[in-house]
Scaffold this motif. Sequence first.
Motif, short mmCIF file in Angstrom:
data_model
loop_
_atom_site.label_atom_id
_atom_site.label_comp_id
_atom_site.label_asym_id
_atom_site.label_seq_id
_atom_site.Cartn_x
_atom_site.Cartn_y
_atom_site.Cartn_z
N THR A 91 -3.22 4.11 -2.19
CA THR A 91 -3.35 3.07 -3.53
C THR A 91 -2.98 1.84 -2.85
OG1 THR A 91 -0.90 3.45 -3.97
CG2 THR A 91 -2.60 4.72 -5.37
N ALA A 147 -0.51 8.25 -1.15
CA ALA A 147 -1.24 8.19 -2.50
C ALA A 147 -2.47 7.44 -2.58
CB ALA A 147 -0.52 7.54 -3.45
N VAL A 198 -2.11 -1.56 -9.70
CA VAL A 198 -2.15 -0.35 -8.61
C VAL A 198 -3.74 0.17 -8.81
CG1 VAL A 198 -1.52 1.71 -7.72
CG2 VAL A 198 0.13 0.17 -8.79
N GLU A 199 -4.29 0.01 -7.72
CA GLU A 199 -5.68 0.55 -7.49
C GLU A 199 -5.83 1.59 -6.57
OE1 GLU A 199 -8.22 -1.00 -8.98
OE2 GLU A 199 -7.38 -3.10 -9.49
N ASN A 200 -6.45 2.65 -7.22
CA ASN A 200 -7.06 4.12 -6.23
C ASN A 200 -8.06 3.79 -5.29
OD1 ASN A 200 -4.95 5.91 -7.35
ND2 ASN A 200 -6.03 5.62 -9.24
N VAL A 201 -8.04 4.04 -4.24
CA VAL A 201 -9.01 3.91 -3.23
C VAL A 201 -9.32 4.89 -2.37
CG1 VAL A 201 -8.73 1.33 -3.15
CG2 VAL A 201 -7.36 2.81 -1.41
N VAL A 237 0.89 -1.16 0.01
CA VAL A 237 0.02 0.06 -0.02
C VAL A 237 0.72 1.16 0.08
CG1 VAL A 237 -2.12 -1.14 1.23
CG2 VAL A 237 -0.01 0.17 2.60
N ASP A 238 0.25 2.38 -0.34
CA ASP A 238 0.95 3.71 -0.45
C ASP A 238 -0.01 4.45 0.61
OD1 ASP A 238 1.90 6.17 -0.82
OD2 ASP A 238 2.73 5.85 -2.75
N ASP A 253 -1.61 -1.84 -4.32
CA ASP A 253 -1.14 -2.56 -5.29
C ASP A 253 -1.16 -4.11 -4.83
OD1 ASP A 253 1.12 -4.24 -6.84
OD2 ASP A 253 2.16 -2.18 -6.91
N CYS A 294 -9.02 2.62 3.07
CA CYS A 294 -8.24 1.47 2.99
C CYS A 294 -8.20 0.82 4.30
CB CYS A 294 -6.79 1.51 2.28
SG CYS A 294 -6.28 -0.11 2.21
#
Length: 422
Positions: free
Chosen positions: A263, A261, A270-273, A257-258, A265, A276
């Motif tokens: 996101t 950002a 890579v998925e924008n959420v 995870v980032d 992975d 999380c």
Amino acid sequence: MTFNRRKFIAVGTAAAATLSAPAVLADGHGKPRVVVIGGGSGGATAARYIAKDSKGAITVTLVEPSRSYFTCYFSNLYIGGFTDLEDISHTYGTLAAKYGINVVHDWAVDVDRDSKTVSLAGGAVLPYDKLILSPGIDFVEDAVPGWSVAAQNKMPHAYKAGSQSELLKAQIMAMPEGGRFAMVAPPNPYRCPPGPYERISMVAHVLKQMNPTAKILVADPKPKFSKQALFEEGWQRHYGGMVERIGPDFGGENVSVDTEAMTIDIDGMVENVDVCNVIPAQKAGRIADMAGVTEGNWAPVNAADMSSKADPDVHVLGDAAAQGDMPKSGFAANSQAKVCAMAVRGALTDSKVFPAKFTNTCWSLIAEDDGVKVGATYEATEEKIAKVDGFISQTGEDAATRKATFEESVGWYAGITTDMFD
């Protein structure tokens, strides 16, 4: 449908007691001393039963840093809007006032098994004849690349109930229309096997009402999970098209995870959420490791009395224990605590000890009045706590059965919290 506090349980109004450290250390009666670290389902139950059943013959000290204990079980129902946070909050006043337990709100920072003492952050040193550790869980560092406890406010775990539960719920409520909620599910073993999937159900319940075009993504390292058929049936029935689970065959075990950002992975995708919920791999609470009773992430115990395999005068309960077939649950910790309390009381007062027997049931709510359960009975063997028989709700059950199962869980919650705190 919201259950107010009176519908859950009439909680005692005694204020939580905090004793100064010097008062705890004084014991001029030569009584045997039990120190319990951790005031949850295992620790609070063990402290209460030892104090109650010994009728004052044993000095019991309960060390718990929090003045209010929030149960992890039913915290998902708070997220789903079925109860309030105060309904899952409990204090320790009755344990002190009614049973004479020394309740110390402080952190245990060291255990010296040679001198049989526990050191507290405030400077006190507590001597013991028997030590009971019920510290719950901590998280395995770097279990999810990109996530750490320092980043838990951006991607909450909410697997220790209270402020984290509030934060996760607030983030869900603030999701944009058509937004995306993601969960990183934990690997086995972990606290409350059905818990992540009940949480998905409760998040879906909220989103269906306030944000029906939102989506839920679950990245799961496990090929299967507790009550899987029941949850998947329920998700399809109540929340069709909203929930997508990616298991290990499709990259669910290769996740990072980032937190900046926002996101996730999943095996290079890579998925924008928008929200999380990261539930990392888990291990025994840190004090168990500091006491030197862990092997790997958990603390091995003897099934007959929950005593540590490293030290017969140290007992480990609940989530922290490596005990065999029982899941890590509040019900299991409460059951283990009663066995442990009887064994400790017997060892210190020469009272009768009966053979150990254990039970567990885990209830989950999928949607309003749609409750399911799984459970078993267990016995102590030389090797482990061994499962004897079990039961589970069935797919396709009628609405009346599911409603009755949920109502049963509400009654259980009232019963177990009474057993712990009243």
